[in-house]
Design an enzyme around this catalytic site. Structure first.
Site, PDB file in Angstrom:
ATOM      1  N   HIS A 241      -1.074   1.697  -3.769  1.00  0.00           N
ATOM      2  CA  HIS A 241      -0.235   0.844  -4.609  1.00  0.00           C
ATOM      3  C   HIS A 241      -0.573  -0.643  -4.463  1.00  0.00           C
ATOM      4  O   HIS A 241      -0.946  -1.313  -5.421  1.00  0.00           O
ATOM      5  CB  HIS A 241       1.247   0.994  -4.219  1.00  0.00           C
ATOM      6  CG  HIS A 241       1.851   2.319  -4.508  1.00  0.00           C
ATOM      7  ND1 HIS A 241       2.011   2.809  -5.779  1.00  0.00           N
ATOM      8  CD2 HIS A 241       2.367   3.271  -3.687  1.00  0.00           C
ATOM      9  CE1 HIS A 241       2.602   3.987  -5.739  1.00  0.00           C
ATOM     10  NE2 HIS A 241       2.822   4.293  -4.476  1.00  0.00           N
TER      11      HIS A 241
HETATM   12  C1  BDR Z   1       5.804   0.261  -3.212  1.00  0.00           C
HETATM   13  O1  BDR Z   1       6.877   0.613  -2.328  1.00  0.00           O
HETATM   14  C2  BDR Z   1       6.443   0.522  -0.992  1.00  0.00           C
HETATM   15  O2  BDR Z   1       6.777   1.644  -0.295  1.00  0.00           O
HETATM   16  C3  BDR Z   1       4.956   0.385  -1.020  1.00  0.00           C
HETATM   17  O3  BDR Z   1       4.492  -0.406   0.042  1.00  0.00           O
HETATM   18  C4  BDR Z   1       4.673  -0.244  -2.355  1.00  0.00           C
HETATM   19  O4  BDR Z   1       4.733  -1.652  -2.277  1.00  0.00           O
HETATM   20  C5  BDR Z   1       5.468   1.469  -4.053  1.00  0.00           C
HETATM   21  O5  BDR Z   1       6.564   1.851  -4.840  1.00  0.00           O
END
Ligand code: BDR
Ligand code: CA
Length: 316
Positions: A241
């Site tokens: 992500h």
């Molecule tokens: C986002 O939520 C967090 O858990 C991750 O680091 C990322 O930034 C994904 O939905």
């Protein structure tokens, strides 16, 4: 050279993004500010200091807010089942990391640094938007001084990951997210619409670990718990992500974007949902009408992005 303040809640995928920023030759990482989200603010700040120490990162770390933009907002449990109790995959991060913190709170660090480099700073935010909103509220003039804001957050044309409506970073502080979306600065939304298309397998990570020295070995080790969680969705792999937002900074040609104001629902069963009114959409009037047009990433050249990520992570 892109001057960056990285606002982050490390966080396993945050850790990869941090190593990407540190190792990319066209990025000058000038500050790290911490948010709570993947773990408490104490834990994510300790983790940022730990990664700074282990990876010999020069940028200072400033600790972010322990509460949401509206302190009365209800809170949610931290996702220890995804990032581990220690936020870094249960690798046994020491409780205390002997690295000094910047004395300023994160929002003040952002304000001071942006004012010291007018027009030059990109804010890359991959946690809740709390620190950015606090900075804007305390010094609204920074909106005109920031070069660009690139966020990992939101799910515009796809379902969320906290629930069908909302993505985690936005769901965790929807008022902050709405506040930064309607401010007069340029926001690029790198959300689940594109990040779910970028994955890295355990095998690929192991290969990088063999080439990227001790920092990559640590990244490989701390990612294993997170891969165990994502294994149900993407076989033996992790979703990348947060690094996607960093890639946008240096390779925006690999993304398809759509312009239009973005608002965030702050109440009801859809709280945390990000909704864009595409530019040119005629219906209204609505609360989207006077908000600035922001860019939402709707597609990504995932293979090319991952090639760039892998090349960068092993640069020494
Ligand atoms: C986002 O939520 C967090 O858990 C991750 O680091 C990322 O930034 C994904 O939905
Ligand atoms: Ca994150």
């Amino acid at each position: 050279m892109h001057k960056v303040i990285f606002d982050t809640d490390p966080g396993v995928d945050d850790a990869m993004a941090l190593l990407f920023l540190e190792r990319h030759p066209d990025i000058d990482l000038i500050g790290i500010t911490t948010a709570f989200g993947n773990a408490s603010i104490e834990t994510t700040t300790r983790n940022a200091l730990y990664l700074k120490q282990q990876w010999n990162i020069a940028a200072p770390v400033a600790k972010g807010s322990a509460e949401q933009f509206e302190p009365s907002r209800h809170t949610h449990p931290f996702p220890a089942h995804i990032h581990g109790d220690d936020g870094l995959g249960n690798i046994g991060v020491p409780d205390i990391v002997d690295v000094p913190l910047d004395p300023r709170p994160a929002h003040q660090f952002i304000i001071d640094t942006v004012k010291a480099h007018p027009g030059e700073i990109t804010l890359v935010a991959v946690g809740r938007m709390t620190n950015l909103a606090n900075a804007l509220k305390a010094a609204p003039e920074i909106a005109g001084l920031v070069k660009e804001v690139i966020i990992m957050g939101g799910a515009v044309d796809v379902p969320g990951n906290i629930n069908p409506a909302a993505e985690a970073n936005i769901h965790g502080d929807p008022e902050a997210a709405d506040y930064i979306m309607i401010a007069p600065w340029k926001v690029v939304v790198v959300g689940l619409d594109v990040t779910l298309k970028t994955t890295m397998s355990r095998t690929e990570l192991a290969e990088l670990s063999g080439k990227g020295g001790a920092p990559m070995k640590l990244l490989d080790r701390l990612s294993q718990f997170y891969i165990d969680f994502y294994d149900g969705e993407v076989k033996d792999s992790m979703v990348v992500h947060d690094t996607c937002a960093c890639v946008y900074l240096v390779a925006r040609e690999l993304f398809t974007t759509r312009g239009g104001p973005v608002r965030v629902l702050t109440t009801g069963i859809g709280e945390g949902k990000t909704i864009q009114k595409p530019d040119g959409h005629r219906f209204g009037p609505s609360v989207w009408d006077n908000a600035p047009s922001q860019l939402v990433c709707t597609d990504i050249e995932a293979d090319a992005v991952m090639t760039l990520v892998k090349e960068t992570l092993v640069r020494q």
